[in-house]
Motif scaffolding. Structure first.
Motif, PDB file in Angstrom:
ATOM      1  N   PRO A 192       0.830  -1.210   0.000  1.00  0.00           N
ATOM      2  CA  PRO A 192       0.000   0.000   0.000  1.00  0.00           C
ATOM      3  C   PRO A 192       0.864   1.258   0.000  1.00  0.00           C
ATOM      4  O   PRO A 192       1.946   1.289   0.593  1.00  0.00           O
ATOM      5  CB  PRO A 192      -0.788  -0.123   1.312  1.00  0.00           C
ATOM      6  N   ARG A 193       0.381   2.293  -0.662  1.00  0.00           N
ATOM      7  CA  ARG A 193       1.083   3.575  -0.689  1.00  0.00           C
ATOM      8  C   ARG A 193       0.639   4.372   0.533  1.00  0.00           C
ATOM      9  O   ARG A 193      -0.517   4.778   0.630  1.00  0.00           O
ATOM     10  CB  ARG A 193       0.758   4.328  -1.985  1.00  0.00           C
ATOM     11  N   LEU A 194       1.574   4.604   1.444  1.00  0.00           N
ATOM     12  CA  LEU A 194       1.288   5.283   2.699  1.00  0.00           C
ATOM     13  C   LEU A 194       1.946   6.655   2.710  1.00  0.00           C
ATOM     14  O   LEU A 194       3.116   6.797   2.345  1.00  0.00           O
ATOM     15  CB  LEU A 194       1.799   4.454   3.883  1.00  0.00           C
ATOM     16  N   VAL A 195       1.195   7.651   3.145  1.00  0.00           N
ATOM     17  CA  VAL A 195       1.683   9.029   3.149  1.00  0.00           C
ATOM     18  C   VAL A 195       1.318   9.679   4.481  1.00  0.00           C
ATOM     19  O   VAL A 195       0.191   9.527   4.969  1.00  0.00           O
ATOM     20  CB  VAL A 195       1.058   9.838   1.993  1.00  0.00           C
ATOM     21  N   ALA A 250       2.089  21.930  -1.432  1.00  0.00           N
ATOM     22  CA  ALA A 250       2.173  22.573  -2.730  1.00  0.00           C
ATOM     23  C   ALA A 250       1.349  21.789  -3.746  1.00  0.00           C
ATOM     24  O   ALA A 250       1.185  20.566  -3.614  1.00  0.00           O
ATOM     25  CB  ALA A 250       3.634  22.650  -3.182  1.00  0.00           C
ATOM     26  N   PRO A 251       0.815  22.460  -4.763  1.00  0.00           N
ATOM     27  CA  PRO A 251      -0.028  21.765  -5.756  1.00  0.00           C
ATOM     28  C   PRO A 251       0.645  20.552  -6.388  1.00  0.00           C
ATOM     29  O   PRO A 251      -0.010  19.534  -6.632  1.00  0.00           O
ATOM     30  CB  PRO A 251      -0.301  22.864  -6.791  1.00  0.00           C
ATOM     31  N   GLU A 252       1.946  20.650  -6.647  1.00  0.00           N
ATOM     32  CA  GLU A 252       2.631  19.520  -7.283  1.00  0.00           C
ATOM     33  C   GLU A 252       2.729  18.309  -6.362  1.00  0.00           C
ATOM     34  O   GLU A 252       2.935  17.183  -6.805  1.00  0.00           O
ATOM     35  CB  GLU A 252       4.029  19.936  -7.754  1.00  0.00           C
ATOM     36  N   ALA A 311      -1.219  15.897  -5.791  1.00  0.00           N
ATOM     37  CA  ALA A 311      -1.623  14.745  -6.609  1.00  0.00           C
ATOM     38  C   ALA A 311      -1.064  13.448  -6.037  1.00  0.00           C
ATOM     39  O   ALA A 311      -1.759  12.418  -5.995  1.00  0.00           O
ATOM     40  CB  ALA A 311      -1.164  14.945  -8.049  1.00  0.00           C
ATOM     41  N   ASP A 312       0.191  13.474  -5.575  1.00  0.00           N
ATOM     42  CA  ASP A 312       0.790  12.272  -4.983  1.00  0.00           C
ATOM     43  C   ASP A 312       0.107  11.903  -3.674  1.00  0.00           C
ATOM     44  O   ASP A 312      -0.097  10.724  -3.367  1.00  0.00           O
ATOM     45  CB  ASP A 312       2.283  12.498  -4.738  1.00  0.00           C
ATOM     46  N   ILE A 313      -0.230  12.921  -2.891  1.00  0.00           N
ATOM     47  CA  ILE A 313      -0.911  12.668  -1.615  1.00  0.00           C
ATOM     48  C   ILE A 313      -2.289  12.055  -1.854  1.00  0.00           C
ATOM     49  O   ILE A 313      -2.655  11.044  -1.245  1.00  0.00           O
ATOM     50  CB  ILE A 313      -1.022  13.975  -0.811  1.00  0.00           C
ATOM     51  N   ALA A 314      -3.058  12.658  -2.760  1.00  0.00           N
ATOM     52  CA  ALA A 314      -4.428  12.204  -3.003  1.00  0.00           C
ATOM     53  C   ALA A 314      -4.480  10.813  -3.622  1.00  0.00           C
ATOM     54  O   ALA A 314      -5.502  10.128  -3.514  1.00  0.00           O
ATOM     55  CB  ALA A 314      -5.154  13.204  -3.903  1.00  0.00           C
ATOM     56  N   LEU A 347     -10.639  19.505   2.020  1.00  0.00           N
ATOM     57  CA  LEU A 347     -10.275  19.130   0.660  1.00  0.00           C
ATOM     58  C   LEU A 347     -10.192  17.619   0.511  1.00  0.00           C
ATOM     59  O   LEU A 347     -10.694  17.039  -0.468  1.00  0.00           O
ATOM     60  CB  LEU A 347      -8.938  19.779   0.298  1.00  0.00           C
ATOM     61  N   LEU A 348      -9.558  16.943   1.468  1.00  0.00           N
ATOM     62  CA  LEU A 348      -9.433  15.492   1.402  1.00  0.00           C
ATOM     63  C   LEU A 348     -10.787  14.808   1.538  1.00  0.00           C
ATOM     64  O   LEU A 348     -11.058  13.797   0.865  1.00  0.00           O
ATOM     65  CB  LEU A 348      -8.477  14.993   2.492  1.00  0.00           C
TER      66      LEU A 348
END
Length: 283
Positions: free
Chosen positions: A2-5, A105-107, A110-113, A131-132
């Motif tokens: 899983p991708r964990l952030v 930051a906007p860039e 996308a990775d977070i979402a 937002l999330l």
């Protein structure tokens, strides 16, 4: 995998009693614990353009977290002044630095979402929480003792600190957080253990007895371990609480939120924060 952030707070934990400092912060500690336990993770946050920020980056690298996900901003890196008494932390002063009210930051968004699970540290940005939720991102947030400060409507999972006295019922606090809109709630109550309200029932796990060296970061280890157990490994709520309790107890056996070599408080830092440190020592 899983991708964990983890997103949000970081700091230098400055131990005035022992004249040592470590790198910490809820979100950073959670990501570090994921990494050291073989769960590839990313950490997004902000650091000042100062020597303290370089210390944080060094510890991130040591646990395999990328500096590319960390923003450097003009200003100071966050720090927390602590006084230790019998292994317990007493917070004397907190400075949130450039990470206060952090919005990625906007860039980076996308990775977070796109992650399979996102954890937000304490003192999170209210608009980022909204937002999330609106984007239906699977995430959790640690509200610590600020139980109703953040907007909780639609938040999938909330971690909160609760009463550690046995005669204080936990149900009213769990009900209040659920009434604010949280779908599920984990309540950690120190020596009393932990509780998980999954929306239909409440389960409890006892605390794991340990000879305490330092409680700093124990709750963060608990969060990291509960999330991987419950969200990734398919454990039941009770099983995940127990596994998390063992991890939190292990963290209490060393200084700092994750294993690292504590640094002496350098003279330049003492000079930089002379007034707040002297004031805190006299508190």
């Amino acid at each position: 995998m899983p991708r964990l952030v983890a997103v949000g707070d970081n700091c230098l934990d400055v131990y005035l009693t022992s004249s040592l400092l470590t790198v910490g912060g809820n979100a950073l500690n959670v990501a570090a614990q994921w990494q050291r336990n073989g769960r590839p993770a990313r950490y997004f946050g902000a650091l000042g353009e100062d020597a303290e920020g370089e210390m944080v980056l060094a510890e991130l690298a040591a646990v395999g977290l990328s500096s590319n996900d960390v923003e450097r901003r003009p200003g100071d890196t966050a720090f927390t002044l602590l006084r230790e008494e019998f292994g317990e932390r007493n917070f004397l002063l907190e400075s949130f630095g450039v990470g206060e009210n952090y919005m990625p930051a906007p860039e980076h968004y996308a990775d977070i979402a796109a992650a399979d699970w996102v954890h937000l540290g304490t003192n999170s940005n209210k608009e980022f929480v909204r937002l999330l939720v609106a984007a239906k991102v699977p995430f959790s947030v640690d509200i610590s003792t600020a139980h109703l400060v953040l907007p909780l409507e639609g938040v999938p999972l909330v971690f909160a600190s609760g009463p550690d006295t046995i005669d204080t019922p936990v149900e009213p606090l769990l009900a209040a957080i659920r009434a604010a809109g949280a779908r599920q709630v984990v309540l950690t109550c120190g020596r009393r253990g932990s509780y998980f309200d999954d929306g239909t029932s409440i389960v409890h796990a006892a605390a794991t007895p340990i000879d305490v060296v330092d409680t700093c970061g124990a709750g963060d280890s608990f969060i990291a371990t509960f999330l991987t157990g419950f969200r990734c490994d398919g454990l039941s709520g009770a099983e995940a609480l127990h596994r998390a309790s063992v991890a939190a107890a292990e963290t209490c056996t060393h200084i700092g939120g994750f294993p690292q070599q504590p640094r002496p408080i350098p003279d330049w830092l003492l000079a930089k924060y002379a007034s707040p440190i002297i004031g805190a020592q006299g508190a």
